[in-house]
Design a protein around this motif. Structure first.
Motif, short mmCIF file in Angstrom:
data_model
loop_
_atom_site.label_atom_id
_atom_site.label_comp_id
_atom_site.label_asym_id
_atom_site.label_seq_id
_atom_site.Cartn_x
_atom_site.Cartn_y
_atom_site.Cartn_z
N ARG A 17 0.84 -1.20 0.00
CA ARG A 17 0.00 0.00 0.00
C ARG A 17 0.87 1.25 0.00
O ARG A 17 0.65 2.19 -0.78
CB ARG A 17 -0.89 0.02 1.24
CG ARG A 17 -2.13 -0.85 1.19
CD ARG A 17 -2.86 -0.70 2.49
NE ARG A 17 -4.20 -1.27 2.44
CZ ARG A 17 -5.10 -1.14 3.40
NH1 ARG A 17 -4.80 -0.45 4.49
NH2 ARG A 17 -6.30 -1.68 3.29
N LEU A 21 1.20 3.79 -3.17
CA LEU A 21 0.76 5.17 -3.04
C LEU A 21 1.92 6.13 -3.29
O LEU A 21 1.75 7.18 -3.92
CB LEU A 21 0.16 5.40 -1.65
CG LEU A 21 -0.66 6.67 -1.44
CD1 LEU A 21 -1.76 6.80 -2.47
CD2 LEU A 21 -1.24 6.70 -0.03
N THR A 129 -6.73 5.20 -9.24
CA THR A 129 -7.95 4.97 -8.47
C THR A 129 -8.24 3.48 -8.36
O THR A 129 -8.68 3.00 -7.32
CB THR A 129 -9.13 5.69 -9.14
OG1 THR A 129 -8.83 7.08 -9.25
CG2 THR A 129 -10.41 5.53 -8.32
N CYS A 132 -6.11 2.00 -5.65
CA CYS A 132 -6.68 2.28 -4.33
C CYS A 132 -7.89 1.39 -4.05
O CYS A 132 -8.08 0.93 -2.93
CB CYS A 132 -7.07 3.75 -4.21
SG CYS A 132 -5.66 4.88 -4.25
N SER A 133 -8.72 1.14 -5.06
CA SER A 133 -9.87 0.26 -4.88
C SER A 133 -9.45 -1.18 -4.65
O SER A 133 -10.12 -1.93 -3.94
CB SER A 133 -10.78 0.32 -6.12
OG SER A 133 -11.34 1.60 -6.26
N TRP A 135 -6.67 -2.14 -3.10
CA TRP A 135 -5.87 -2.33 -1.89
C TRP A 135 -6.52 -1.78 -0.62
O TRP A 135 -6.05 -2.07 0.49
CB TRP A 135 -4.49 -1.69 -2.07
CG TRP A 135 -3.57 -2.50 -2.91
CD1 TRP A 135 -3.27 -2.32 -4.23
CD2 TRP A 135 -2.83 -3.66 -2.51
NE1 TRP A 135 -2.39 -3.27 -4.67
CE2 TRP A 135 -2.09 -4.11 -3.64
CE3 TRP A 135 -2.70 -4.36 -1.31
CZ2 TRP A 135 -1.26 -5.22 -3.60
CZ3 TRP A 135 -1.86 -5.47 -1.27
CH2 TRP A 135 -1.16 -5.88 -2.40
N PHE A 136 -7.59 -0.96 -0.75
CA PHE A 136 -8.20 -0.33 0.42
C PHE A 136 -9.70 -0.65 0.48
O PHE A 136 -10.36 -0.73 -0.56
CB PHE A 136 -8.03 1.19 0.38
CG PHE A 136 -6.61 1.65 0.55
CD1 PHE A 136 -6.11 1.99 1.80
CD2 PHE A 136 -5.76 1.75 -0.55
CE1 PHE A 136 -4.80 2.43 1.95
CE2 PHE A 136 -4.46 2.18 -0.41
CZ PHE A 136 -3.97 2.52 0.84
N ARG A 141 -11.06 4.48 1.26
CA ARG A 141 -10.49 4.82 -0.04
C ARG A 141 -10.36 6.31 -0.28
O ARG A 141 -9.48 6.75 -1.03
CB ARG A 141 -11.35 4.21 -1.16
CG ARG A 141 -11.19 2.71 -1.29
CD ARG A 141 -12.15 2.11 -2.28
NE ARG A 141 -12.22 0.65 -2.09
CZ ARG A 141 -13.22 -0.10 -2.47
NH1 ARG A 141 -14.26 0.44 -3.08
NH2 ARG A 141 -13.20 -1.41 -2.25
N PRO A 144 -6.58 7.80 0.61
CA PRO A 144 -5.49 7.54 -0.34
C PRO A 144 -5.76 8.11 -1.73
O PRO A 144 -4.83 8.57 -2.40
CB PRO A 144 -5.39 6.01 -0.37
CG PRO A 144 -6.67 5.51 0.17
CD PRO A 144 -7.12 6.54 1.16
N ILE A 145 -7.03 8.09 -2.16
CA ILE A 145 -7.33 8.69 -3.45
C ILE A 145 -7.09 10.20 -3.41
O ILE A 145 -6.57 10.79 -4.36
CB ILE A 145 -8.78 8.38 -3.86
CG1 ILE A 145 -8.92 6.89 -4.21
CG2 ILE A 145 -9.22 9.23 -5.06
CD1 ILE A 145 -10.34 6.45 -4.46
N PHE A 148 -3.30 10.69 -3.49
CA PHE A 148 -2.82 10.45 -4.86
C PHE A 148 -3.24 11.59 -5.78
O PHE A 148 -2.44 12.10 -6.57
CB PHE A 148 -3.35 9.10 -5.34
CG PHE A 148 -3.35 8.91 -6.82
CD1 PHE A 148 -2.21 9.10 -7.57
CD2 PHE A 148 -4.51 8.51 -7.48
CE1 PHE A 148 -2.21 8.92 -8.94
CE2 PHE A 148 -4.52 8.33 -8.85
CZ PHE A 148 -3.37 8.53 -9.58
N ALA A 354 -12.77 10.68 -5.73
CA ALA A 354 -13.17 9.78 -4.64
C ALA A 354 -14.61 9.30 -4.83
O ALA A 354 -14.94 8.16 -4.48
CB ALA A 354 -13.02 10.49 -3.30
#
Length: 430
Positions: A17, A21, A129, A132-133, A135-136, A141, A144-145, A148, A354
């Motif tokens: 993660r 990121l 994105t 992030c979807s 891994w989170f 989400r 981190p989104i 990023f 997001a």
């Protein structure tokens, strides 16, 4: 959820993660350095290649047109083949195109190089994105989104001093080549380090934990496939609303240095340095966007609503400040208003990204992002083109800024009344 769910995510997952990121933020920053090069070199390139305002507006728009055309097919490919492959290909293509931009001898060649840049960069934020979807969990989400997505503001924030220095030292052509080579280095790092969860050896149990909030309630919704997105009013609301968000951010991203030179009478060096202040404010706005959506979500607000509320408020602020910047006389006041406008616009952009991560099922996230970003790309194509035409016809930036303020207001209204949380299947009873 497995009995030992409290042990998730595992140490290996947490490490990937962080690595993912970090790489996404670095790649996104270089991405926006590449995009910013043309606007920073605007006056020098226009003089070197003997371009009019309208021709420069067209050249600034070509990137967004190609970027928008590529969005939907690239989003479908990312959902099908995963973000690692598409991101690697995109990094190589856009870096090569940027290097070619420093070698062009005329408008036609430059148009081709900018189109290739747009196609190459099209996987960047869709793939990010999706990462992030993958891994989170859904409720985690937005942050981190947001982090990023902040690279889309960090790049323009650091671009003016870096690119201005490179251009004044080596010339605009060498500036293009140097940052293109930097992109190639990022491509190598991404290919060597990042892995999607199934490639990284994450256990099925941990993958189920990551997507626990997406299933099994969402399973019925995944069966309709990505074309079903076009039947959802929220999809169209997000696409049209994002057009306004990106129109505003691209207006400043492409014409701000030239605006400061011509309308506010700053030197090339001064314009390059002062441009960094509004763009830095945009960076902090992008960071706050993810945090605001996450905070509202943790206090019980529905996922889409937690992104929509700060987005709508931010676009109202952007509209007011953009209109104000067009009317004030002082340079300092204008820069302050543009700074607030970019802070709010970047916050809205972060919340928009997001929103797509929670507005549909995981298998269609990249595709929904692509549809939304097609609207954004139209805005990104129109902003520099329309601004160039209006400035060329009127000899003033004031009408162009007032028009942008109206578009920002329309964007806020579209998001407020055109987006809704997706319906959930009713819970079963036993």
């Amino acid at each position: 959820m497995p009995a030992d769910a409290n042990s998730y995510p595992s140490g290996r997952a947490r490490r990937m993660r962080v690595l993912a990121l970090t790489l996404l933020v670095i790649a996104g920053t270089v991405n926006y350095l590449d995009r910013s090069a043309l606007s920073i070199g605007n006056s020098s390139i226009r003089g070197s290649l003997h371009l009019s305002d309208a021709e420069m507006g067209l050249l600034l728009s070509v990137f967004a047109i190609a970027y928008g055309v590529a969005q939907l097919p690239v989003g479908i490919l990312i959902d099908r083949y995963g973000p690692r492959r598409l991101m690697s290909i995109g990094l190589l293509l856009w870096s090569g195109a940027q290097i070619c931009g420093g070698l062009v001898t005329g408008l036609g060649q430059f148009v081709v190089a900018r189109a290739a840049l747009g196609i190459g960069e099209s996987p960047m934020y869709l793939a990010g994105t999706k990462v992030c979807s993958n891994w989170f969990q859904a409720r985690a989400r937005a942050l981190p989104i947001g982090l990023f997505n902040a690279s889309s503001a960090l790049g323009p924030a650091i671009a003016p001093p870096i690119l201005t220095t490179l251009m004044l030292t080596f010339g605009w052509r060498s500036m293009f080549v140097i940052i293109g080579v930097a992109g190639l280095a990022i491509a190598i790092l991404w290919s060597l380090i990042y892995r999607d969860p199934d490639q990284y050896g994450i256990t099925p149990e941990e993958q189920r934990w990551i997507h626990d909030e997406d299933s099994p309630a969402d399973e019925a919704l995944t069966l309709t496939g990505w074309p079903s997105l076009f039947r959802e009013p929220t999809t169209w609301g997000m696409a049209l609303g994002f057009l306004g968000v990106i129109y505003l951010t691209w207006l400043y991203g492409t014409w701000l240095p030239d605006y400061l030179e011509r309308a506010r009478h700053l030197s090339l060096r001064q314009a390059g340095l002062w441009t960094a202040i509004p763009q830095a404010c945009g960076f902090f706005g992008a960071l706050l966007g993810g945090l605001a959506a996450r905070t509202l979500g943790r206090h019980g607000m529905a996922p889409v609503a937690s992104c929509r509320l700060p987005l709508v408020l931010a676009m109202l602020v952007t509209a007011a400040c953009t209109a104000g910047a067009s009317l004030v006389h002082g340079t300092s006041a204008a820069i302050l208003l543009v700074s607030v406008a970019l802070f709010a616009g970047s916050l809205a952009s972060s919340c928009g990204w997001a929103m797509a991560a929670v507005a549909t099922t995981p298998d269609k996230v990249a595709t929904l992002e692509a549809i939304q970003n097609i609207g954004g790309s139209i805005g990104g194509a129109l902003a520099p083109l329309v601004t160039g035409l209006v400035v060329g016809l009127t000899g003033s930036f004031t009408p162009a800024l007032l028009l942008a303020a109206g578009i920002a207001l329309a964007s806020a209204l579209i998001y407020q009344f055109g987006t809704h949380d997706r319906p959930r299947p009713a819970p079963t009873t036993t």
